[in-house]
Motif scaffolding. Structure first.
Motif, PDB file in Angstrom:
ATOM      1  N   THR A 103       0.815  -1.222   0.000  1.00 57.32           N
ATOM      2  CA  THR A 103       0.000   0.000   0.000  1.00 57.32           C
ATOM      3  C   THR A 103       0.843   1.263   0.000  1.00 57.32           C
ATOM      4  O   THR A 103       0.298   2.370   0.077  1.00 57.32           O
ATOM      5  N   ASP A 104       2.164   1.112  -0.085  1.00 52.69           N
ATOM      6  CA  ASP A 104       3.042   2.288  -0.098  1.00 52.69           C
ATOM      7  C   ASP A 104       2.803   3.130  -1.351  1.00 52.69           C
ATOM      8  O   ASP A 104       2.540   2.582  -2.431  1.00 52.69           O
ATOM      9  N   LYS A 105       2.922   4.429  -1.209  1.00 52.49           N
ATOM     10  CA  LYS A 105       2.887   5.296  -2.379  1.00 52.49           C
ATOM     11  C   LYS A 105       4.232   5.192  -3.086  1.00 52.49           C
ATOM     12  O   LYS A 105       5.283   5.236  -2.452  1.00 52.49           O
ATOM     13  N   ALA A 106       4.186   5.041  -4.406  1.00 51.34           N
ATOM     14  CA  ALA A 106       5.426   4.822  -5.147  1.00 51.34           C
ATOM     15  C   ALA A 106       5.378   5.481  -6.514  1.00 51.34           C
ATOM     16  O   ALA A 106       4.335   5.534  -7.163  1.00 51.34           O
ATOM     17  N   ILE A 107       6.540   5.976  -6.934  1.00 50.81           N
ATOM     18  CA  ILE A 107       6.726   6.489  -8.290  1.00 50.81           C
ATOM     19  C   ILE A 107       7.635   5.521  -9.017  1.00 50.81           C
ATOM     20  O   ILE A 107       8.749   5.234  -8.567  1.00 50.81           O
ATOM     21  N   SER A 108       7.161   4.986 -10.126  1.00 51.61           N
ATOM     22  CA  SER A 108       7.923   4.014 -10.913  1.00 51.61           C
ATOM     23  C   SER A 108       8.541   4.701 -12.115  1.00 51.61           C
ATOM     24  O   SER A 108       7.844   5.341 -12.905  1.00 51.61           O
ATOM     25  N   TYR A 109       9.851   4.575 -12.258  1.00 56.05           N
ATOM     26  CA  TYR A 109      10.585   5.182 -13.370  1.00 56.05           C
ATOM     27  C   TYR A 109      10.746   4.144 -14.478  1.00 56.05           C
ATOM     28  O   TYR A 109      11.295   3.067 -14.255  1.00 56.05           O
ATOM     29  N   ALA A 114      12.220   8.402 -26.049  1.00 56.18           N
ATOM     30  CA  ALA A 114      11.433   9.402 -26.774  1.00 56.18           C
ATOM     31  C   ALA A 114      11.064   8.929 -28.174  1.00 56.18           C
ATOM     32  O   ALA A 114      10.025   9.324 -28.714  1.00 56.18           O
ATOM     33  N   ASP A 115      11.898   8.064 -28.780  1.00 60.36           N
ATOM     34  CA  ASP A 115      11.608   7.576 -30.127  1.00 60.36           C
ATOM     35  C   ASP A 115      10.675   6.368 -30.126  1.00 60.36           C
ATOM     36  O   ASP A 115      10.412   5.791 -31.181  1.00 60.36           O
ATOM     37  N   GLU A 116      10.162   5.977 -28.965  1.00 61.65           N
ATOM     38  CA  GLU A 116       9.188   4.887 -28.884  1.00 61.65           C
ATOM     39  C   GLU A 116       8.069   5.245 -27.908  1.00 61.65           C
ATOM     40  O   GLU A 116       7.497   4.390 -27.245  1.00 61.65           O
ATOM     41  N   ALA A 117       7.762   6.538 -27.851  1.00 62.69           N
ATOM     42  CA  ALA A 117       6.789   7.041 -26.883  1.00 62.69           C
ATOM     43  C   ALA A 117       5.401   6.452 -27.066  1.00 62.69           C
ATOM     44  O   ALA A 117       4.590   6.450 -26.135  1.00 62.69           O
ATOM     45  N   SER A 118       5.109   5.945 -28.260  1.00 64.90           N
ATOM     46  CA  SER A 118       3.772   5.398 -28.515  1.00 64.90           C
ATOM     47  C   SER A 118       3.593   4.003 -27.931  1.00 64.90           C
ATOM     48  O   SER A 118       2.467   3.507 -27.837  1.00 64.90           O
ATOM     49  N   ARG A 119       4.682   3.360 -27.545  1.00 64.46           N
ATOM     50  CA  ARG A 119       4.582   2.021 -26.980  1.00 64.46           C
ATOM     51  C   ARG A 119       4.043   2.092 -25.557  1.00 64.46           C
ATOM     52  O   ARG A 119       4.292   3.058 -24.827  1.00 64.46           O
ATOM     53  N   LYS A 120       3.346   1.059 -25.161  1.00 59.94           N
ATOM     54  CA  LYS A 120       2.760   1.030 -23.822  1.00 59.94           C
ATOM     55  C   LYS A 120       3.386  -0.084 -22.999  1.00 59.94           C
ATOM     56  O   LYS A 120       3.455  -1.211 -23.426  1.00 59.94           O
ATOM     57  N   MET A 130       2.308   5.366  -9.498  1.00 57.85           N
ATOM     58  CA  MET A 130       2.252   6.138 -10.737  1.00 57.85           C
ATOM     59  C   MET A 130       3.565   5.942 -11.487  1.00 57.85           C
ATOM     60  O   MET A 130       4.612   5.692 -10.889  1.00 57.85           O
ATOM     61  N   SER A 131       3.500   6.016 -12.810  1.00 57.50           N
ATOM     62  CA  SER A 131       4.692   5.832 -13.646  1.00 57.50           C
ATOM     63  C   SER A 131       5.100   7.134 -14.300  1.00 57.50           C
ATOM     64  O   SER A 131       4.247   7.931 -14.706  1.00 57.50           O
ATOM     65  N   ILE A 132       6.402   7.350 -14.393  1.00 58.05           N
ATOM     66  CA  ILE A 132       6.930   8.501 -15.116  1.00 58.05           C
ATOM     67  C   ILE A 132       7.994   8.006 -16.089  1.00 58.05           C
ATOM     68  O   ILE A 132       8.567   6.921 -15.923  1.00 58.05           O
ATOM     69  N   PHE A 133       8.280   8.819 -17.123  1.00 52.82           N
ATOM     70  CA  PHE A 133       9.132   8.390 -18.229  1.00 52.82           C
ATOM     71  C   PHE A 133      10.204   9.452 -18.499  1.00 52.82           C
ATOM     72  O   PHE A 133      10.048  10.290 -19.395  1.00 52.82           O
TER      73      PHE A 133
END
Length: 262
Positions: A103-109, A114-120, A130-133
């Motif tokens: 249940t910890d709050k976490a930011i996932s890096y 940038a040349d594959e930003a459309s990939r999920k 939450m995820s950041i890029f």
């Protein structure tokens, strides 16, 4: 008192996640690094992660399922994982990660470039994550990632000599030429993959054809075709390189699992 937000980064043993670890090492000193170990990784992956630990000066936490791949294969009634049913990612990677975070709050890096930003990639549905890029935000592309690896002294993992990405030795996203690379570099692992493919009770398609790791043919058929092509290419009248011929049959390189291969 609320617990501090955790900063986490998943490492796959691939070039992008490794480059991101290098890029963020001094930017986020409290970063927690983790590796979801499926038990089906290449030896080269473990060796590369050990070198990365030295560079980072931190231990990479190993996460794993409470049960191994063979157990889950039985649970899924012998249905091998595939692009349409990626249960391996769910039970061997996502669930161990979410259990570790709790249940910890976490930011996932995440190491999407940038040349594959459309990939999920994997985006947690848990509200506490939450995820950041960073590479996308800062505009870093493939050439930048390669420079980071070279300048760090780590370079690329040795399996990049015959493979284009990290992941399990039997990953169904491998190109046909990479399956051949597995056979030539790790014949024992290739035989294990063949054994999984030959087990009774595995998934069947609508046409009742047995599911195969490599699209359109079994690994044994692929190897036989490679050997036939090898003989043909060696003939004085033949032309073209063997890998070029096999590459013509490869699946779309845009297909991959971001949870495994970054």
């Amino acid at each position: 008192m609320d617990k501090p937000v955790r900063h986490i980064m998943g490492l796959s043993g691939g070039k992008d996640s490794t480059a991101l670890a290098i890029y963020m090492r001094d930017r986020v000193p409290e970063m927690e690094y983790f590796f979801c170990d499926t038990g089906a990784e290449l030896l080269e992956t473990y060796e590369y992660l050990a070198k990365l630990e030295v560079y980072l000066g931190k231990k990479i936490v190993r996460l794993s399922s409470e049960r191994n791949f063979d157990h889950w294969l039985k649970i899924y009634r012998g249905a091998l994982p595939s692009p349409n049913m990626r249960w391996c990612t769910k039970v061997l990677k996502i669930e161990p990660l979410e259990r570790w975070i709790g249940t910890d709050k976490a930011i996932s890096y995440v190491g999407l470039r940038a040349d594959e930003a459309s990939r999920k990639g994997y985006m947690s549905k848990k509200k506490n994550m939450m995820s950041i890029f960073p590479f996308i935000d800062d505009g870093l592309e493939l050439r930048d990632i390669e420079s980071l690896l070279i300048e760090s002294g780590l370079g690329k993992p040795s399996y990049y000599e015959w493979r284009t990405r990290s992941g399990c030795y039997f990953c169904f996203y491998q190109r046909k030429s990479e399956w051949i690379g597995l056979h030539d570099s790790h014949p024992d692992l290739f035989e294990r993959a063949v054994a999984y493919e030959n087990k009774k009770g595995y998934q069947e398609t609508a046409s009742k054809e047995a599911y195969t790791w490599s699209q359109g043919e079994s690994l044994e058929q692929l190897l036989a075709r490679r050997n036939l092509l090898k003989t043909s290419v060696a003939h004085p009248r033949s032309s073209g390189l063997l890998l070029d011929i096999l590459a013509e049959d490869d699946d779309d390189d845009e297909s991959f699992c971001a949870s495994c291969h970054l």
